[in-house]
Design an enzyme around this catalytic site. Sequence first.
Site, short mmCIF file in Angstrom:
data_model
loop_
_atom_site.label_atom_id
_atom_site.label_comp_id
_atom_site.label_asym_id
_atom_site.label_seq_id
_atom_site.Cartn_x
_atom_site.Cartn_y
_atom_site.Cartn_z
N ASP A 133 0.84 -1.19 0.00
CA ASP A 133 0.00 0.00 0.00
C ASP A 133 0.88 1.24 0.00
OD1 ASP A 133 -2.24 -1.61 0.15
OD2 ASP A 133 -2.42 -1.44 2.32
N GLU A 134 0.36 2.33 -0.53
CA GLU A 134 1.13 3.57 -0.62
C GLU A 134 1.65 4.02 0.74
OE1 GLU A 134 -0.03 8.05 -1.88
OE2 GLU A 134 -0.39 6.51 -3.40
#
Length: 285
Positions: A133-134
């Site tokens: 995930d970012e």
Amino acid sequence: MIHTFNYTVPEDGLTIDTLFQEKWKLGKKLIHELRMQKAVSNVGGELLQWKLPNKKGDVLVFKWEGEASNYLLSDQIPLYVAYEDEYIIVASKPRGASTHPNEDGQNHTLINTVMNYLSLKGHHYAEHIHRLDEGTKGLVVIAKNPLVKGMLDRMLENKEIVRTYEAIVEGQVKNNHGTIRAAIGSDRHHPSRRRVSPSGQQAITHYEVVGRNPEFTKVNAILETGRTHQIRVHFSYLGHPIVGDELYGAKKTPTRTYELHAFKAQFKHPITGEVLIVEDKKLES
């Protein structure tokens, strides 16, 4: 593009057929492509017979036409390489960066930066095996040719790549270790959020408590499955959201970031068979 690498035969009597089918477990389609391209020779350029035994120490040269990576080159984010050899690179993704582009023209991602780094060495292929995930920082395993990519994809599917995360969660997790088994599906009330749902996909997270203070618990978590936001969803479900993870119910923090770090990857090297334990020793996110 042309892909090439060398392989040193580890034992007497090993045939190319056995190497491909039993040791590397390549798919039939790829084996056929390599055979049609006459992709295996010795260091002198002489084509080798696939059913003939080779001697320990012989060097096999693989050379074949295969797909290239088409990512834009960029050096916009810092790159920390935790491990690299002829076949694989394991790089640390900073918090706030995407693993790969999600739309045309996007280049501020880890894979763009890795491609830029490899292009300076004359390499033009890099494909990630999994993503983060970012907002999660840490290690991403990346293949440096399509043959290795296929092998690593199969290993990930067979749960042969173990990724360990460190998370700091709110409150006191009751048990010092445990397993969270709770299916995860989409949340119809939010476009990007996930939730525990009986109709969702099976999701299993193993965890161990490695530190405590009055307000927080530090845990190491290993994914048995790889659902979107899995660790974030599971600990929120337990009532202990990851510190700073407002999407899943955590209190706001000054940094507006959450504390999740993919700090270790362990797997058997697809080519050499060596057990690799790679840790992210980058000091800053």
